[in-house]
Design an enzyme around this catalytic site. Sequence first.
Site, PDB file in Angstrom:
ATOM      1  N   GLU A 157       5.844  17.642  25.680  1.00 31.16           N
ATOM      2  CA  GLU A 157       6.457  18.229  24.361  1.00 31.16           C
ATOM      3  C   GLU A 157       6.187  19.701  24.245  1.00 31.16           C
ATOM      4  O   GLU A 157       5.247  20.096  23.609  1.00 31.16           O
ATOM      5  CB  GLU A 157       5.627  17.411  23.524  1.00 31.16           C
ATOM      6  CG  GLU A 157       6.026  15.992  23.305  1.00 31.16           C
ATOM      7  CD  GLU A 157       5.517  15.442  22.038  1.00 31.16           C
ATOM      8  OE1 GLU A 157       6.476  14.418  21.477  1.00 31.16           O
ATOM      9  OE2 GLU A 157       4.670  15.604  21.518  1.00 31.16           O
ATOM     10  N   SER A 170      12.687  17.014  19.548  1.00 32.01           N
ATOM     11  CA  SER A 170      13.877  16.991  18.936  1.00 32.01           C
ATOM     12  C   SER A 170      14.596  16.078  19.543  1.00 32.01           C
ATOM     13  O   SER A 170      16.063  16.580  19.703  1.00 32.01           O
ATOM     14  CB  SER A 170      14.475  18.423  18.752  1.00 32.01           C
ATOM     15  OG  SER A 170      13.717  19.030  17.742  1.00 32.01           O
ATOM     16  N   GLU A 214       0.056  18.714  17.383  1.00 34.00           N
ATOM     17  CA  GLU A 214      -0.298  18.943  15.991  1.00 34.00           C
ATOM     18  C   GLU A 214      -1.807  18.655  15.760  1.00 34.00           C
ATOM     19  O   GLU A 214      -2.597  19.223  14.947  1.00 34.00           O
ATOM     20  CB  GLU A 214       0.399  17.935  15.230  1.00 34.00           C
ATOM     21  CG  GLU A 214       1.873  18.619  15.273  1.00 34.00           C
ATOM     22  CD  GLU A 214       3.059  17.407  14.707  1.00 34.00           C
ATOM     23  OE1 GLU A 214       2.593  16.345  14.667  1.00 34.00           O
ATOM     24  OE2 GLU A 214       4.371  17.722  14.875  1.00 34.00           O
ATOM     25  N   ASN A 269       7.075   8.347  17.069  1.00 39.93           N
ATOM     26  CA  ASN A 269       5.657   8.914  16.371  1.00 39.93           C
ATOM     27  C   ASN A 269       5.965   9.144  15.004  1.00 39.93           C
ATOM     28  O   ASN A 269       6.662  10.136  14.775  1.00 39.93           O
ATOM     29  CB  ASN A 269       5.295  10.211  17.217  1.00 39.93           C
ATOM     30  CG  ASN A 269       4.242  10.958  16.709  1.00 39.93           C
ATOM     31  OD1 ASN A 269       3.536  10.263  15.582  1.00 39.93           O
ATOM     32  ND2 ASN A 269       4.191  12.097  17.158  1.00 39.93           N
ATOM     33  N   GLY A 302      10.167  19.151  16.049  1.00 37.08           N
ATOM     34  CA  GLY A 302      10.740  19.351  14.826  1.00 37.08           C
ATOM     35  C   GLY A 302      11.572  20.479  14.596  1.00 37.08           C
ATOM     36  O   GLY A 302      11.900  20.676  13.178  1.00 37.08           O
ATOM     37  N   HIS A 341      -1.816  15.074  20.867  1.00 38.27           N
ATOM     38  CA  HIS A 341      -0.575  15.722  20.409  1.00 38.27           C
ATOM     39  C   HIS A 341      -0.579  17.262  20.059  1.00 38.27           C
ATOM     40  O   HIS A 341      -1.952  17.430  19.501  1.00 38.27           O
ATOM     41  CB  HIS A 341      -0.201  14.797  19.246  1.00 38.27           C
ATOM     42  CG  HIS A 341       1.393  15.382  18.716  1.00 38.27           C
ATOM     43  ND1 HIS A 341       1.595  16.322  17.965  1.00 38.27           N
ATOM     44  CD2 HIS A 341       2.421  14.618  19.021  1.00 38.27           C
ATOM     45  CE1 HIS A 341       2.735  16.446  17.805  1.00 38.27           C
ATOM     46  NE2 HIS A 341       3.423  15.416  18.532  1.00 38.27           N
ATOM     47  N   LYS A 382       4.062  10.131  12.927  1.00 39.07           N
ATOM     48  CA  LYS A 382       3.156  11.215  12.234  1.00 39.07           C
ATOM     49  C   LYS A 382       2.950  10.790  10.904  1.00 39.07           C
ATOM     50  O   LYS A 382       2.554   9.458  10.718  1.00 39.07           O
ATOM     51  CB  LYS A 382       3.956  12.534  12.010  1.00 39.07           C
ATOM     52  CG  LYS A 382       4.769  12.783  13.433  1.00 39.07           C
ATOM     53  CD  LYS A 382       5.244  14.431  13.566  1.00 39.07           C
ATOM     54  CE  LYS A 382       5.793  14.231  14.857  1.00 39.07           C
ATOM     55  NZ  LYS A 382       6.092  15.794  15.117  1.00 39.07           N
TER      56      LYS A 382
HETATM   57  P1  PGA Z   1      10.415  15.608  16.976  1.00 43.10           P
HETATM   58  O1  PGA Z   1       8.713  15.322  17.328  1.00 43.10           O
HETATM   59  O2  PGA Z   1      11.185  14.627  17.554  1.00 43.10           O
HETATM   60  O3  PGA Z   1      10.392  15.432  15.322  1.00 43.10           O
HETATM   61  O4  PGA Z   1      10.731  16.766  17.304  1.00 43.10           O
HETATM   62  C1  PGA Z   1       8.314  14.729  18.350  1.00 43.10           C
HETATM   63  C2  PGA Z   1       6.718  14.671  18.360  1.00 43.10           C
HETATM   64  O5  PGA Z   1       6.134  15.481  17.800  1.00 43.10           O
HETATM   65  O6  PGA Z   1       6.194  13.624  19.033  1.00 43.10           O
END
Ligand code: PGA
Length: 252
Positions: free
Chosen positions: A167, A212, A97, A9, A173, A95, A11
């Site tokens: 997630e 992560s 976010e 992803n 992140g 997601h 983003k």
């Molecule tokens: P990350 O994000 O691997 O940077 O923690 C995962 C995601 O939000 O899909």
Amino acid sequence: MRVKLVAGNWKMQGSLGGNPALLKALACGAATLESVAMAVLVPAPYLFQTQTLLSGSPCAWGGQDVSEEENGPFTGEVSVAMLQEAGCRYVITGHSERRARHLESDQRVAAKASAAIAGGLTPIVCVGETLDERERGETLQVVFRQLDAVIQGVGVHRLANAVLAYEPIWAIGSGKSATPEQAQEVHAALRSRVSSSDWVVGAGIQILYGGSVKPSNALELMRLPDVDGALVGGASLVANDFMDIGRAAATA
Ligand code: PGA
């Protein structure tokens, strides 16, 4: 046996000039991995570039969100048909976010997943709890609420055409992934929730872990019985790291 999927992803990251190096490395890398599926979910303006560079390679691609509407006055949104034109196989829905920043409800996420499936795309439906919810002991209650809306909105039989991603929001992140025990507990619970509606769909559905994931923790996560791959954010922007995660999934 469920095939593992490692999906990157991006983003809101990437650039027209910088993407080719990463995409070409993934096209070559994915060709060396036989037992694992690889994919990248890129920002909409890069979909056609991605299609050009990944066509003919085993690495699939997709979008990060999709409208539940077919077409019309929906400024800023991207339709299922547009993703199909760009050769997408996958699209992320729900997601955290987007749930947080765009106030997407569980029902709206379900409608997006349903529209994606109707158009032949595979939605990667994300669920996950905040740190507060985990500390209050509400993790399963939250992810079940999110999952139940999708089972209801999509229909359990059509859910066979979807992928789930657990997630935990506090792991995204943050550099701090869920422990293997935490991940396995939630993945097994999600699977048995689907299984209680339809055993075959529950047994077959891929459930990715995201939050992560990096080369140093990928193998232990990928070895868990109910973890069928990873949704990778930050580490998917570094070709070697992303391919290392793909290799961990292939050897797990
Ligand atoms: P990350 O994000 O691997 O940077 O923690 C995962 C995601 O939000 O899909």
